[in-house]
Design a protein around this motif. Sequence first.
Motif, PDB file in Angstrom:
ATOM      1  N   VAL A 186      -6.576   4.484  -5.583  1.00 21.50           N
ATOM      2  CA  VAL A 186      -7.715   4.959  -4.804  1.00 21.50           C
ATOM      3  C   VAL A 186      -7.502   6.450  -4.596  1.00 21.50           C
ATOM      4  CG1 VAL A 186      -9.069   4.698  -2.696  1.00 21.50           C
ATOM      5  CG2 VAL A 186      -7.856   2.727  -3.637  1.00 21.50           C
ATOM      6  N   GLY A 246       1.896  -6.095  -6.804  1.00 21.89           N
ATOM      7  CA  GLY A 246       0.604  -5.403  -6.789  1.00 21.89           C
ATOM      8  C   GLY A 246       0.613  -4.273  -5.775  1.00 21.89           C
ATOM      9  N   ILE A 247       0.010  -3.140  -6.165  1.00 18.25           N
ATOM     10  CA  ILE A 247       0.057  -1.942  -5.316  1.00 18.25           C
ATOM     11  C   ILE A 247      -1.328  -1.304  -5.235  1.00 18.25           C
ATOM     12  CG2 ILE A 247       0.943   0.442  -5.192  1.00 18.25           C
ATOM     13  CD1 ILE A 247       3.531  -0.690  -6.578  1.00 18.25           C
ATOM     14  N   VAL A 248      -1.753  -0.970  -4.019  1.00 15.20           N
ATOM     15  CA  VAL A 248      -2.900  -0.075  -3.848  1.00 15.20           C
ATOM     16  C   VAL A 248      -2.305   1.303  -3.568  1.00 15.20           C
ATOM     17  CG1 VAL A 248      -5.002   0.435  -2.565  1.00 15.20           C
ATOM     18  CG2 VAL A 248      -4.317  -1.937  -2.893  1.00 15.20           C
ATOM     19  N   ILE A 268       0.867  -1.186   0.000  1.00 15.92           N
ATOM     20  CA  ILE A 268       0.000   0.000   0.000  1.00 15.92           C
ATOM     21  C   ILE A 268       0.898   1.230   0.000  1.00 15.92           C
ATOM     22  CG2 ILE A 268      -1.729   1.303   1.309  1.00 15.92           C
ATOM     23  CD1 ILE A 268      -2.596  -1.368   2.589  1.00 15.92           C
ATOM     24  N   PHE A 282      -2.661   5.239  -2.847  1.00 13.77           N
ATOM     25  CA  PHE A 282      -3.508   6.331  -2.370  1.00 13.77           C
ATOM     26  C   PHE A 282      -2.948   7.707  -2.757  1.00 13.77           C
ATOM     27  CE2 PHE A 282      -5.026   2.871   0.234  1.00 13.77           C
ATOM     28  CZ  PHE A 282      -6.366   3.148   0.407  1.00 13.77           C
ATOM     29  N   ASN A 304      -3.694  -0.385  -8.320  1.00 15.31           N
ATOM     30  CA  ASN A 304      -5.083   0.011  -8.108  1.00 15.31           C
ATOM     31  C   ASN A 304      -5.065   1.379  -7.427  1.00 15.31           C
ATOM     32  OD1 ASN A 304      -7.801   0.113  -7.711  1.00 15.31           O
ATOM     33  ND2 ASN A 304      -7.898  -1.533  -6.211  1.00 15.31           N
TER      34      ASN A 304
END
Lengths: 226, 226
Positions: B193, B173-175, B151, B177, B191
């Motif tokens: 956000v 894989g990275i979320v 993250i 922000f 992804n």
Amino acid sequence: MKKFTKTLIKNSLRRIFLYRACLNRLKMMGMEKVFSYTLAMEAGVSPDQVRKDFSEFNIKGNKRGGYNIDELLEKMENIFYKNREHNIVLVGMGNLGLALSKYSRFLQRNMNIVATFDIDPFKQKARTEIPVYGMDRLKEIIQRFKVKVAIIAVPEISAQQVCDDLVKAGVKGIVNFAPVLLKTPPNVIVNNVNLCDELESVIYYVHHQLKIEGLKNIELLYGDMK
Amino acid sequence: MKKFTKTLIKNSLRRIFLYRACLNRLKMMGMEKVFSYTLAMEAGVSPDQVRKDFSEFNIKGNKRGGYNIDELLEKMENIFYKNREHNIVLVGMGNLGLALSKYSRFLQRNMNIVATFDIDPFKQKARTEIPVYGMDRLKEIIQRFKVKVAIIAVPEISAQQVCDDLVKAGVKGIVNFAPVLLKTPPNVIVNNVNLCDELESVIYYVHHQLKIEGLKNIELLYGDMK
């Protein structure tokens, strides 16, 4: 049928945000003009989709010579800034709510959290930049500041009740961080941000990708044997 | 072309999450069986779309008598839980990062933040449940815990550098922000956000809705004059 249309608009709006982010990056890279083809590649959609979305949001440009990036960005800003309601309330001052109340980008983008609410009297007494009120003052404050948009950051179990109270007080749009689907009248818009889902979807893709790469490695290893 | 496919999957995956949330609500309401038509109504898509998405994710059911809700939910859990990578790292322990590191639902859903990182030595010394390391230990910790998912909650300006470091250390894989589009190799999934976008889209809808209601009121007022 109404809901169906709402979802359709949502995806195109999501793409407009994506185009805007792409355009900002292209601009930073020193580009001045962009073709729908380039923008489509950047955003990972088809050029037809870009043109369709642009026409849906009434964004026009000189297609032959490409779109002027600054003009496109200005048109997109007009979509979101015009008639913008500046005042927002936030309910639930737990860890996430507190972080959201301090998120400086909201204010930079003219979205102003005027008040927050929490049932915890201790939090109401805390010295914070934005005042923390009890739930009994929700209606009064929402009406005083003509608030139409609210953020819900309360636990799952109280989210629907808070949502009902917000709607009763006149709120028309909600960003909901509680991991539950809220029931609202058809003229109230809810945008669910489910943090677990966001993380889970990445995990799903990573495993999917690792599986594909694993299969490729096996093919590389045994390819000659075919 | 690759990106195009990725985006397509993303929407269907988003809908699977939505179906899951709808099914959980229907279950709470005491329902045991559901028709694709009902689920479609709840989720705001067409029944064809539901069946198409189900078949893409290999979810089968007895269409004539409706789907068994518990079975559907179990099948969805299998999609996301099977081979799940439990270990996650989080970079950026500002307000948002701190809140995410304390978000108890991640752990409830078997997603375990094993370490966090921040450049601020003061934060590294703070007594937190999850250790806060300096960026120099990123690679070591990621490899020790076999972390594949991260993250990013750092400011916009350092997000790309952090992303590059994560990818170099083996993250797939990275979320993200940070409000910026990250450049990654094609086999790394990001992804985004964007909290401002989520709020802005609701504001857009609310104004859109108020405009429609305003027009309706005008029609009601002047309808007889036509």
